[in-house]
Design a protein around this motif. Structure first.
Motif, PDB file in Angstrom:
ATOM      1  N   TYR A 153      -8.394  -3.140  -7.105  1.00  0.00           N
ATOM      2  CA  TYR A 153      -7.842  -3.692  -5.869  1.00  0.00           C
ATOM      3  C   TYR A 153      -8.609  -3.102  -4.697  1.00  0.00           C
ATOM      4  CZ  TYR A 153      -4.618  -4.474  -1.985  1.00  0.00           C
ATOM      5  OH  TYR A 153      -4.080  -4.824  -0.781  1.00  0.00           O
ATOM      6  N   THR A 154      -8.897  -3.945  -3.697  1.00  0.00           N
ATOM      7  CA  THR A 154      -9.506  -3.473  -2.459  1.00  0.00           C
ATOM      8  C   THR A 154      -8.641  -3.916  -1.294  1.00  0.00           C
ATOM      9  OG1 THR A 154     -11.725  -3.556  -3.390  1.00  0.00           O
ATOM     10  CG2 THR A 154     -11.569  -3.522  -1.000  1.00  0.00           C
ATOM     11  N   SER A 155      -8.293  -2.955  -0.459  1.00  0.00           N
ATOM     12  CA  SER A 155      -7.453  -3.201   0.704  1.00  0.00           C
ATOM     13  C   SER A 155      -8.304  -3.572   1.910  1.00  0.00           C
ATOM     14  CB  SER A 155      -6.641  -1.939   1.020  1.00  0.00           C
ATOM     15  OG  SER A 155      -5.867  -2.116   2.181  1.00  0.00           O
ATOM     16  N   LYS A 156      -7.744  -4.353   2.799  1.00  0.00           N
ATOM     17  CA  LYS A 156      -8.439  -4.702   4.036  1.00  0.00           C
ATOM     18  C   LYS A 156      -8.385  -3.564   5.051  1.00  0.00           C
ATOM     19  CE  LYS A 156      -7.649  -9.583   3.389  1.00  0.00           C
ATOM     20  NZ  LYS A 156      -6.662 -10.605   3.475  1.00  0.00           N
ATOM     21  N   SER A 157      -7.498  -2.600   4.828  1.00  0.00           N
ATOM     22  CA  SER A 157      -7.379  -1.457   5.732  1.00  0.00           C
ATOM     23  C   SER A 157      -7.389  -0.163   4.922  1.00  0.00           C
ATOM     24  CB  SER A 157      -6.083  -1.560   6.546  1.00  0.00           C
ATOM     25  OG  SER A 157      -4.967  -1.398   5.694  1.00  0.00           O
ATOM     26  N   LYS A 158      -7.407   0.962   5.619  1.00  0.00           N
ATOM     27  CA  LYS A 158      -7.429   2.269   4.944  1.00  0.00           C
ATOM     28  C   LYS A 158      -6.157   2.514   4.130  1.00  0.00           C
ATOM     29  CE  LYS A 158     -11.145   4.715   6.066  1.00  0.00           C
ATOM     30  NZ  LYS A 158     -11.965   5.336   5.072  1.00  0.00           N
ATOM     31  N   GLN A 159      -5.059   1.939   4.567  1.00  0.00           N
ATOM     32  CA  GLN A 159      -3.786   2.124   3.886  1.00  0.00           C
ATOM     33  C   GLN A 159      -3.475   0.924   3.001  1.00  0.00           C
ATOM     34  OE1 GLN A 159      -1.961   4.976   4.082  1.00  0.00           O
ATOM     35  NE2 GLN A 159      -3.693   5.710   5.294  1.00  0.00           N
ATOM     36  N   PHE A 160      -3.038   1.185   1.779  1.00  0.00           N
ATOM     37  CA  PHE A 160      -2.601   0.109   0.901  1.00  0.00           C
ATOM     38  C   PHE A 160      -1.232  -0.370   1.377  1.00  0.00           C
ATOM     39  CE2 PHE A 160      -4.909   1.872  -3.141  1.00  0.00           C
ATOM     40  CZ  PHE A 160      -6.129   1.578  -2.562  1.00  0.00           C
ATOM     41  N   PRO A 161      -0.954  -1.662   1.250  1.00  0.00           N
ATOM     42  CA  PRO A 161       0.410  -2.124   1.515  1.00  0.00           C
ATOM     43  C   PRO A 161       1.377  -1.388   0.579  1.00  0.00           C
ATOM     44  CG  PRO A 161      -1.096  -3.981   1.311  1.00  0.00           C
ATOM     45  CD  PRO A 161      -1.856  -2.749   0.886  1.00  0.00           C
ATOM     46  N   ALA A 162       2.572  -1.113   1.071  1.00  0.00           N
ATOM     47  CA  ALA A 162       3.552  -0.338   0.300  1.00  0.00           C
ATOM     48  C   ALA A 162       3.832  -0.952  -1.063  1.00  0.00           C
ATOM     49  CB  ALA A 162       4.845  -0.185   1.097  1.00  0.00           C
ATOM     50  N   GLU A 163       3.947  -2.287  -1.118  1.00  0.00           N
ATOM     51  CA  GLU A 163       4.260  -2.925  -2.404  1.00  0.00           C
ATOM     52  C   GLU A 163       3.108  -2.762  -3.398  1.00  0.00           C
ATOM     53  OE1 GLU A 163       2.662  -6.038   0.407  1.00  0.00           O
ATOM     54  OE2 GLU A 163       4.243  -4.561   0.558  1.00  0.00           O
ATOM     55  N   VAL A 164       1.872  -2.734  -2.910  1.00  0.00           N
ATOM     56  CA  VAL A 164       0.715  -2.525  -3.782  1.00  0.00           C
ATOM     57  C   VAL A 164       0.700  -1.079  -4.272  1.00  0.00           C
ATOM     58  CG1 VAL A 164      -1.817  -2.418  -3.867  1.00  0.00           C
ATOM     59  CG2 VAL A 164      -0.671  -4.375  -2.782  1.00  0.00           C
ATOM     60  N   ALA A 165       0.891  -0.136  -3.358  1.00  0.00           N
ATOM     61  CA  ALA A 165       0.897   1.279  -3.743  1.00  0.00           C
ATOM     62  C   ALA A 165       1.983   1.558  -4.777  1.00  0.00           C
ATOM     63  CB  ALA A 165       1.094   2.155  -2.505  1.00  0.00           C
ATOM     64  N   ASN A 166       3.162   0.989  -4.567  1.00  0.00           N
ATOM     65  CA  ASN A 166       4.246   1.187  -5.525  1.00  0.00           C
ATOM     66  C   ASN A 166       3.931   0.551  -6.866  1.00  0.00           C
ATOM     67  OD1 ASN A 166       5.992   2.778  -3.988  1.00  0.00           O
ATOM     68  ND2 ASN A 166       6.800   0.980  -2.932  1.00  0.00           N
ATOM     69  N   ARG A 167       3.305  -0.614  -6.860  1.00  0.00           N
ATOM     70  CA  ARG A 167       2.947  -1.271  -8.127  1.00  0.00           C
ATOM     71  C   ARG A 167       1.927  -0.445  -8.899  1.00  0.00           C
ATOM     72  NH1 ARG A 167       3.266  -2.261 -12.465  1.00  0.00           N
ATOM     73  NH2 ARG A 167       2.399  -4.077 -13.536  1.00  0.00           N
ATOM     74  N   LEU A 168       0.958   0.135  -8.173  1.00  0.00           N
ATOM     75  CA  LEU A 168      -0.045   0.986  -8.818  1.00  0.00           C
ATOM     76  C   LEU A 168       0.599   2.227  -9.436  1.00  0.00           C
ATOM     77  CD1 LEU A 168      -2.893   0.688  -6.168  1.00  0.00           C
ATOM     78  CD2 LEU A 168      -2.818  -0.410  -8.425  1.00  0.00           C
ATOM     79  N   LEU A 169       1.556   2.821  -8.734  1.00  0.00           N
ATOM     80  CA  LEU A 169       2.275   3.978  -9.291  1.00  0.00           C
ATOM     81  C   LEU A 169       3.051   3.591 -10.548  1.00  0.00           C
ATOM     82  CD1 LEU A 169       3.626   5.727  -6.083  1.00  0.00           C
ATOM     83  CD2 LEU A 169       1.991   6.669  -7.724  1.00  0.00           C
TER      84      LEU A 169
END
Length: 164
Positions: A91-107
């Motif tokens: 996954y590549t984010s458009k900004s330095k921070q991942f969207p919360a739902e993406v970060a949670n899915r990765l965890l």
């Protein structure tokens, strides 16, 4: 403890600058680990060695998709362990921070993964499998397969594209 941490921190901060200076002078400090090349040759994998000395491969996956994977030449040490990393972006984010739902899915996916876990590398989520630096050809193949399958499945789930 502070006496040990401060010198270690100073060395860690100086190392990238020293590597950059050596590369600028034409003395590349990054060397490909020939043992990895022998394993990959034995497996019949096609690869390239990048400027960091890491082995880069692109694999065809299900549904006319491809997935890139890197086998790092650098070996990390922890106590008596010598660790090699296999990376594959998912996954590549458009900004330095991942969207919360993406970060949670990765965890969540890291919890379910049999081998490896997700890490943030700048704006990219990388699935990283860590194995013994002296792993067998078969163990390296399993780790590469785990990285490819997991990263590609996450890429498809989150983006519905084949970008990485």
């Amino acid at each position: 403890m502070k006496r040990i941490l401060l010198p270690a921190l100073l060395i860690a901060l100086a190392t990238p600058a020293m590597a950059a200076a050596a590369n600028a002078a034409g003395n590349s400090t990054a060397k490909a680990d020939a043992a990895i090349g022998r394993h990959l040759d034995k497996l019949g994998y096609t690869y390239e060695v990048d400027e960091d000395g890491d082995y880069q491969m692109v694999f065809d996956v299900e549904g006319d998709r491809t997935q890139i994977v890197y086998v790092r030449s650098a070996v990390e040490d922890f106590g008596t362990h010598n660790i090699r990393e296999i990376w594959s972006p998912g996954y590549t984010s458009k900004s330095k921070q991942f969207p919360a739902e993406v970060a949670n899915r990765l965890l969540e996916d890291s919890q379910d993964a049999k081998m490896g876990g997700w890490v943030k590398q700048d704006t990219t989520a990388m699935f990283v499998v860590k194995i013994d630096a002296d792993a067998s050809t078969e163990q390296l193949s399993d780790a590469i397969d785990a990285a490819i399958r997991t990263a590609d499945a996450m890429e498809l789930e989150l983006t519905k594209k084949d970008d990485l």
